[in-house]
Write an enzyme that holds these catalytic residues in place. Structure first.
Site, mmCIF file in Angstrom:
data_model
loop_
_atom_site.group_PDB
_atom_site.id
_atom_site.type_symbol
_atom_site.label_atom_id
_atom_site.label_comp_id
_atom_site.label_asym_id
_atom_site.label_seq_id
_atom_site.Cartn_x
_atom_site.Cartn_y
_atom_site.Cartn_z
ATOM 1 N N SER A 130 26.521 81.797 5.804
ATOM 2 C CA SER A 130 27.663 81.928 6.710
ATOM 3 C C SER A 130 27.604 80.843 7.778
ATOM 4 O O SER A 130 28.639 80.422 8.293
ATOM 5 C CB SER A 130 27.672 83.310 7.356
ATOM 6 O OG SER A 130 26.573 83.456 8.247
ATOM 7 N N GLU A 163 23.306 72.001 13.052
ATOM 8 C CA GLU A 163 22.406 73.148 12.886
ATOM 9 C C GLU A 163 20.963 72.766 13.237
ATOM 10 O O GLU A 163 20.247 73.524 13.882
ATOM 11 C CB GLU A 163 22.508 73.708 11.460
ATOM 12 C CG GLU A 163 21.746 75.010 11.309
ATOM 13 C CD GLU A 163 22.302 75.953 10.246
ATOM 14 O OE1 GLU A 163 23.464 75.781 9.813
ATOM 15 O OE2 GLU A 163 21.576 76.884 9.859
ATOM 16 N N ASP A 175 23.172 73.600 2.093
ATOM 17 C CA ASP A 175 24.203 74.587 2.418
ATOM 18 C C ASP A 175 25.516 73.922 2.816
ATOM 19 O O ASP A 175 26.589 74.284 2.334
ATOM 20 C CB ASP A 175 23.734 75.479 3.577
ATOM 21 C CG ASP A 175 22.463 76.232 3.253
ATOM 22 O OD1 ASP A 175 22.028 76.183 2.080
ATOM 23 O OD2 ASP A 175 21.908 76.871 4.163
HETATM 24 P P1 ADP Z 1 23.227 82.729 6.861
HETATM 25 O O1 ADP Z 1 23.672 81.322 7.043
HETATM 26 O O2 ADP Z 1 22.367 82.904 5.674
HETATM 27 O O3 ADP Z 1 24.352 83.707 6.859
HETATM 28 P P2 ADP Z 1 22.026 82.197 9.394
HETATM 29 O O4 ADP Z 1 21.033 82.910 10.216
HETATM 30 O O5 ADP Z 1 21.760 80.796 9.022
HETATM 31 O O6 ADP Z 1 22.314 83.093 8.119
HETATM 32 O O7 ADP Z 1 23.418 82.172 10.177
HETATM 33 C C1 ADP Z 1 23.967 83.370 10.657
HETATM 34 C C2 ADP Z 1 24.491 83.148 12.079
HETATM 35 O O8 ADP Z 1 25.630 82.261 12.050
HETATM 36 C C3 ADP Z 1 25.016 84.421 12.727
HETATM 37 O O9 ADP Z 1 23.982 85.139 13.359
HETATM 38 C C4 ADP Z 1 26.005 83.865 13.734
HETATM 39 O O10 ADP Z 1 25.349 83.399 14.893
HETATM 40 C C5 ADP Z 1 26.568 82.653 13.017
HETATM 41 N N1 ADP Z 1 27.813 82.982 12.305
HETATM 42 C C6 ADP Z 1 28.061 82.840 10.991
HETATM 43 N N2 ADP Z 1 29.325 83.209 10.683
HETATM 44 C C7 ADP Z 1 29.899 83.592 11.841
HETATM 45 C C8 ADP Z 1 31.203 84.080 12.201
HETATM 46 N N3 ADP Z 1 32.150 84.262 11.292
HETATM 47 N N4 ADP Z 1 31.429 84.358 13.506
HETATM 48 C C9 ADP Z 1 30.470 84.184 14.435
HETATM 49 N N5 ADP Z 1 29.236 83.741 14.159
HETATM 50 C C10 ADP Z 1 28.943 83.434 12.878
HETATM 51 MG MG MG Z 2 22.372 79.671 7.415
#
Ligand code: ADP
Ligand code: MG
Length: 386
Positions: A130, A163, A175
């Site tokens: 995400s 990042e 990613d």
């Molecule tokens: P992954 O990338 O595997 O989902 P990560 O820890 O790298 O996990 O990233 C997740 C973080 O990215 C969340 O804790 C948040 O801070 C941020 N994030 C991702 N998508 C959103 C969103 N739609 N709105 C707000 N924050 C987001």
């Molecule tokens: Mg991530």
């Protein structure tokens, strides 16, 4: 006007100039190879993050997410500083703010600022990236709005820089590249050294197949330190073997290389990286010849390697893989960095209810919280929606 654009209008009192979307990703094979200059083979998920955006003229960046409880986060673009990312409830804003910082730092003019509203159906923290979806959606929105001449790989590199340097997560470029560059019905064969990309046809649906994504919904706390230790183990082993990176060890010379390593931990880590790179090459060949099902056993082999040699799995991931395979999957593996997150299973399309039931039942039997199970097909990379 779609929901994201409508929400933007309600929030800021005027309509956005456009809506952009970028997907999450799953890595089919090639785990912990990226920081060894090796190969990865991710594909984009149908789940994505949408960003509605409009330019401002006053240098302010306003950020809002339907998925975060922080309200609108307002930042002055000129003052963005990696040493002081947004704190507390606003910490999510470091991802989009980092993208703006990276654009600015690369000399790309976004100084007028922007209003942004995002919403996503990519689960966060499930190993489905995400974070990259958020960065790439925002980066593409700003690049389009400000007419920046950025190629997709350049966009991915800037998002990764955001990042690494602004959020402070030492991820590789997989990613962001998958999110920015993937194409519908294809997996993306990426050489993380040369950054060469090959789009490999992988139309699962047409082949009567499906990919089950099993989000274990656990994230074990040791992940960060363990990742850093794996990384340095690999770099140490490469130094002992006298190669720039483990990618430079040919699979055919693995046994010889292992014999040259005194540290048993180095031997295990090297064996994983070298065999994993080889699995990527073999799976690419299988996909190219349309033999999708035959990739299954290599996925399971990859899981065993991550579990036994790389030691980054966990009971929930091992159970997901074992249960899916026992219920008829062609093969399964953990995907992403490990210690939780998601597993991937390659199954016949009509076996989905049965495999999902078996995995859920196994989790219940072991006393784990129920996993979140979805299906995925290789989908399109980032794009402007309207
Ligand atoms: P992954 O990338 O595997 O989902 P990560 O820890 O790298 O996990 O990233 C997740 C973080 O990215 C969340 O804790 C948040 O801070 C941020 N994030 C991702 N998508 C959103 C969103 N739609 N709105 C707000 N924050 C987001
Ligand atoms: Mg991530």
């Amino acid at each position: 006007m779609n929901a994201t654009a409508r929400e933007f209008r309600e929030l800021y009192g005027y309509p956005p100039e456009g809506v952009w979307a970028a997907p999450g990703r799953v890595n089919l094979i090639g785990e912990h190879t990226d920081y060894n200059d090796g190969f990865v083979l991710p594909f984009a998920l149908p789940q994505r993050t949408e960003a509605a955006a409009a330019r401002r003229g006053d240098g302010l960046l306003r950020l809002h997410s339907a998925d975060a409880p922080s309200g609108v986060v307002s930042l002055d673009i000129a003052a963005l500083d990696p040493a002081h990312p947004p704190p507390g409830a606003a910490s999510w804003a470091a991802y989009p703010a980092g993208v703006v910082w990276a654009l600015r730092d690369a000399g790309l003019p976004v100084g007028g600022g922007a209003d942004l509203h995002v919403r996503s159906d990519v689960p966060t923290g499930a190993g489905l990236s995400s974070s990259a979806a958020l960065e790439v959606a925002v980066g593409l929105a700003l690049a389009d709005l400000y007419g920046l001449a950025l190629t997709r790989p350049e966009l991915a590199a800037l998002a990764r820089r955001a990042e690494n340097a602004y959020v402070g997560v030492p991820c590789g470029v997989m990613d962001q590249t998958a999110s920015a560059c993937a194409t519908d019905g294809h997996a993306l064969h990426l050489d993380t050294r040369s950054l060469e990309q090959r789009h490999i046809p992988f139309d699962c649906a047409a082949a009567g197949l499906r990919l089950l994504v099993i989000d274990t919904r656990v994230k074990h706390a040791l992940a960060d330190g363990a990742y850093a230790r794996r990384r340095s183990s690999c770099h140490e082993a490469a130094a002992v073997l006298g190669v720039p990176a483990l990618r430079d060890l040919p699979y055919e010379e693995l046994e010889q290389a292992l014999a040259g390593l005194a540290d048993p931990l180095h031997r295990k880590r090297v064996r994983h990286v070298v065999t994993e790179n080889e699995r990527v090459v073999r799976i690419v060949e299988l996909l190219r010849s349309g033999a999708f099902r035959e990739a299954g056993p290599l996925l399971t082999e990859g899981h065993a390697s991550l579990r036994d040699d790389y030691e980054v799995s966990c009971p929930e991931l091992d159970l997901a893989v074992a249960a899916a395979n026992a219920a008829g999957a062609y093969g399964s593996r953990m995907t992403g960095g490990g210690f939780g997150g998601s597993a991937l299973a390659l199954i016949d399309a009509d076996a989905e209810p049965e495999v999902a039931r078996a995995v859920t039942g196994a989790f219940r039997g072991a006393g784990h919280a129920p996993p979140r199970i979805t299906t995925a097909a290789p989908s399109a990379g980032a794009a402007r929606l309207r």
